[in-house]
Design an enzyme around this catalytic site. Structure first.
Site, PDB file in Angstrom:
ATOM      1  CG  PHE A   6      35.309  23.868 104.748  1.00 26.44           C
ATOM      2  CD1 PHE A   6      34.739  25.058 104.467  1.00 26.44           C
ATOM      3  CD2 PHE A   6      36.648  23.909 104.243  1.00 26.44           C
ATOM      4  CE1 PHE A   6      34.985  26.306 103.945  1.00 26.44           C
ATOM      5  CE2 PHE A   6      37.244  25.265 103.992  1.00 26.44           C
ATOM      6  CZ  PHE A   6      36.476  26.385 103.819  1.00 26.44           C
ATOM      7  CE  LYS A  50      38.842  13.453 107.467  1.00 22.89           C
ATOM      8  NZ  LYS A  50      38.957  15.074 107.554  1.00 22.89           N
ATOM      9  CD  GLU A  98      39.224  18.702 110.187  1.00 21.97           C
ATOM     10  OE1 GLU A  98      40.170  19.200 110.404  1.00 21.97           O
ATOM     11  OE2 GLU A  98      38.586  17.973 109.598  1.00 21.97           O
ATOM     12  NE  ARG A  99      38.647  23.964 108.551  1.00 23.11           N
ATOM     13  CZ  ARG A  99      39.222  24.734 107.829  1.00 23.11           C
ATOM     14  NH1 ARG A  99      38.737  25.421 106.803  1.00 23.11           N
ATOM     15  NH2 ARG A  99      40.550  24.741 107.539  1.00 23.11           N
ATOM     16  CB  SER A 112      44.488  22.862  99.679  1.00 27.16           C
ATOM     17  OG  SER A 112      45.445  21.980 100.518  1.00 27.16           O
ATOM     18  CB  CYS A 160      37.411  24.405  94.106  1.00 26.83           C
ATOM     19  SG  CYS A 160      36.369  23.102  93.348  1.00 26.83           S
ATOM     20  CD  GLU A 179      41.685  27.437  96.069  1.00 23.60           C
ATOM     21  OE1 GLU A 179      40.662  27.236  95.332  1.00 23.60           O
ATOM     22  OE2 GLU A 179      42.412  26.764  96.800  1.00 23.60           O
TER      23      GLU A 179
END
Length: 502
Positions: free
Chosen positions: A153, A177, A180-181, A230, A285, A387
Site C-alpha cells: 500500500f 495484484k 486492496e487498501r 513485510s 521501507c 519495523e
C-alpha cells in the site's frame, strides 16, 4: 459509493472480460477516517481468465521488436506526465500521503519507465566469432511469458511501475495484484498503458487479499512473481512460489540506521533525518527510523536540535500543501504504531516526544499520529528489533565507530543505511564493511536511481535478483545461448562427439 473493480484484458466489471465481485474490501479516506469506496475482490476463476488472456496475447507482444515495445513505454511516460496531478490527488486520497509526496511516488516509478524505454539496448546479447573451428557462440534474452507482481500500500504507483515497466518492455504479459487498501491508481495506470498502445491482455489488474496472493503463487502458468511487503510475508511468498517452480523476488521490511559521526554537520543531519524518519508518516521501507550518534556529546547535541525541529513539523490532510506528512493508511495501522510506542515505553526507552493522541482540528476521525522521538533505545528492545512503519524515530547511542558499524550489520534487516560525516576515510570504510544492501553517504534515503537497482540483504530481501535496472531485466528474462557452425558439406567423426573449442 464508488466501486473499484479488476481490469482484465481492458475490461472492468460488467464489460468484456470483467465479472461481478462477491467479496469486497473497504477503501478509506485516511484524512477523514471515512470509507470512500469499495474494492471488489477477484476470484480464482478471474485469475484463470486473466492468465488465459495473457497467454493469448503474450507471444505476439514478445515477437514485437523491442523498439516498438519501447515506443509504448514512451507513450505511457507522456501520459503519466500529462496526468500527474490527477494521479497524485487520487493516490493521496487513498493512501494519506500529501500530494507533493504522491507526486514523488509517481515520479520515481516514471524513472523506471524511462529506463524501460531503453529496452532495445538492455536486451542485446553477446556474440563470439570463431570460438572454435568455424564455430560462433551468441546469447539472447527471451521473455518468461506470463508473470505477476504483488505490491504494497505504501507506494501504489512507484512499486507497480518498478515491476511491470521492465517486465512488459522485455516482452512479458503482467498480472498485477496491488494492495486492496489503495487500489485506484494501479487500475488507472493499466488504463493509461492501454491508451499508450499496449495490447489488451498484456497488463491486467486483479484485487484481493491472501486468497488471491496464494492463487497467483500456485498458478502453474505464471512463471515469475515479484513481491514487496513485510518480511514474514515476503519469506512466505518466496518459499511458496519457489516450491511451485517459479522465479521469485520478495522484498521485505527494514530498520534503516543513520550513523552520525562527531564531525557531521548536525543542522543538515537534522533536516535530513526529519524528512527521512517522518516523511510519508514513516510508511516507507527506506525510511530512517533509527539514528545512531557516535559519542554522548554528539548524541546530546543531536537530541537538542531534534526536539525543536520535530515540534515544527506540520501534520495535515493529504491536500495541505504546507503539511510535512499526512495520516497513516487506516485505523488498524494507527493502532499498531501506537502500540509500538507503548512497547518502547514499557521496555524502558525514554520517550522524549509523544505523538500519540494527536487530533487534527476538523478531522478528528482521521488516522493521524504526531511525530514521536525515543532516546536511549537499546538493541535488546523489541521496539528496536522490529519495523514500526510509522512516524517514530529512535536514538541508539554508540560509543565509537566500530559499535555504530555493528548495529546495522547485525540487525535482522539489511535494507538501507546511511552515514553522515565529513571524513572520507570513515565513509569509505563504512560503505565497504557494513552488512546492508543499500548505503547512503550523507544521503538519508539511498534509493538507487532507475539504471542501478534496488534490493536489501538478510530479511529485507529473498531471491537472487534486485528490482529494476539491469537486475530487473535479468529477472524478467531467461538467457538462451546458441553455439552454431556452418559446415562446408563434409562429415567426419566430430559429429559423434561433444564439440570442443580447441
Amino acid at each position: 459509493m464508488r466501486q473499484i473493480e479488476q481490469f482484465i484484458a481492458g475490461g472492468a466489471a460488467g464489460s468484456a472480460g470483467g465479472s461481478v465481485s462477491e467479496r469486497f474490501g473497504d477503501v478509506f479516506n485516511p484524512s477523514t477516517g471515512q470509507i470512500q469506496a469499495r474494492v471488489g475482490f477477484s476470484t480464482v476463476a478471474d485469475l484463470d481468465r486473466a492468465v488465459t488472456k495473457a497467454q493469448a496475447a503474450q507471444p505476439a507482444w514478445a515477437a514485437t521488436n523491442p523498439q516498438r515495445r519501447a515506443r509504448v513505454m514512451f507513450n505511457f511516460k507522456t501520459l503519466l506526465e500529462a496526468n500527474m496531478q490527477d494521479l497524485a490527488e487520487l493516490l493521496a486520497s487513498e493512501h494519506g500521503k500529501v500530494v507533493a509526496d504522491a507526486k514523488g511516488d509517481i515520479q520515481r516509478g516514471l524513472e523506471v519507465i524511462e529506463f524501460s524505454c531503453g529496452v532495445p539496448h538492455a536486451l542485446k546479447g553477446e556474440y563470439t566469432t570463431g570460438a572454435g573451428p568455424g564455430i560462433d557462440v551468441y546469447s539472447m534474452r527471451q521473455a518468461l511469458g506470463v508473470v505477476a507482481g504483488i505490491t504494497p500500500f505504501n507506494f501504489p504507483a512507484m512499486i507497480p511501475m518498478w515491476m511491470f515497466g521492465p517486465a512488459i518492455a522485455c516482452g512479458n504479459a503482467f498480472i498485477l495484484k496491488p494492495s486492496e487498501r489503495d487500489p485506484s491508481v494501479p487500475v488507472r495506470l493499466a488504463e493509461l498503458m492501454l491508451e499508450a498502445g499496449l495490447p489488451e491482455g498484456i497488463l491486467q489488474v486483479l484485487h484481493g487479499d491472501k486468497e488471491m496472493v496464494d492463487a497467483i503463487l500456485d498458478h502453474p502458468a505464471i512463471a515469475a512473481v515479484s513481491f514487496v511487503g513485510s518480511s514474514d510475508i515476503a519469506h512466505y511468498v518466496y518459499r511458496r512460489g519457489v516450491d511451485a517452480g517459479k522465479r521469485v523476488q520478495a522484498m521485505g521490511g527494514a530498520k534503516n540506521h543513520g550513523i552520525v559521526m562527531p564531525d557531521a554537520d548536525l543542522d543538515q543531519v537534522v533536516d535530513d533525518i526529519c524528512g527521512a524518519a517522518f516523511g510519508s508518516a514513516g510508511e516507507r521501507c527506506m525510511a530512517l527510523p533509527v539514528v545512531v550518534p557516535v559519542g554522548d556529546k554528539t548524541a546530546d547535541a543531536l537530541r537538542e536540535k531534534l526536539i525543536p525541529a520535530i515540534a515544527a513539523l506540520r501534520v495535515g490532510v493529504s491536500t495541505d500543501s504546507d503539511a510535512h506528512y499526512g495520516p497513516v493508511v487506516n485505523a488498524a495501522h494507527k493502532q499498531r504504531v501506537e502500540n509500538w510506542i507503548q512497547t518502547g515505553v514499557d521496555e524502558g526507552a525514554e520517550l522524549v516526544v509523544d505523538g500519540r493522541g494527536f487530533k487534527l482540528q476538523g478531522h478528528e476521525e482521521g488516522f493521524f499520529i504526531g511525530p514521536s522521538l525515543f532516546d536511549r533505545v537499546t538493541t535488546d528492545m523489541e521496539s528496536y528489533k522490529e519495523e514500526i512503519f510509522g512516524p517514530v524515530l529512535q536514538i541508539v547511542r554508540a560509543p565509537d565507530f566500530e559499535t555504530a558499524l555493528r548495529l546495522p550489520s547485525e540487525h535482522q534487516y539489511g535494507n538501507g543505511v546511511a552515514i553522515f560525516t565529513r571524513n572520507g576515510h570513515a565513509a569509505r570504510e563504512f560503505a565497504a564493511r557494513v552488512n546492508v544492501g543499500m548505503v547512503g553517504i550523507n544521503v538519508p534515503i539511498p534509493v538507487p536511481v532507475a539504471y542501478h537497482s534496488f534490493g536489501g540483504w538478510k530479511r529485507s530481501g529473498f531471491g537472487d535478483h534486485n528490482q529494476y535496472g539491469m537486475e530487473g531485466v535479468r529477472f524478467w528474462t531467461k538467457m538462451k545461448t546458441i553455439t552454431q557452425r556452418w559446415p562446408d558439406g563434409g562429415a567426419g567423426d566430430s559429429a559423434f562427439i561433444i564439440p570442443t573449442m580447441g
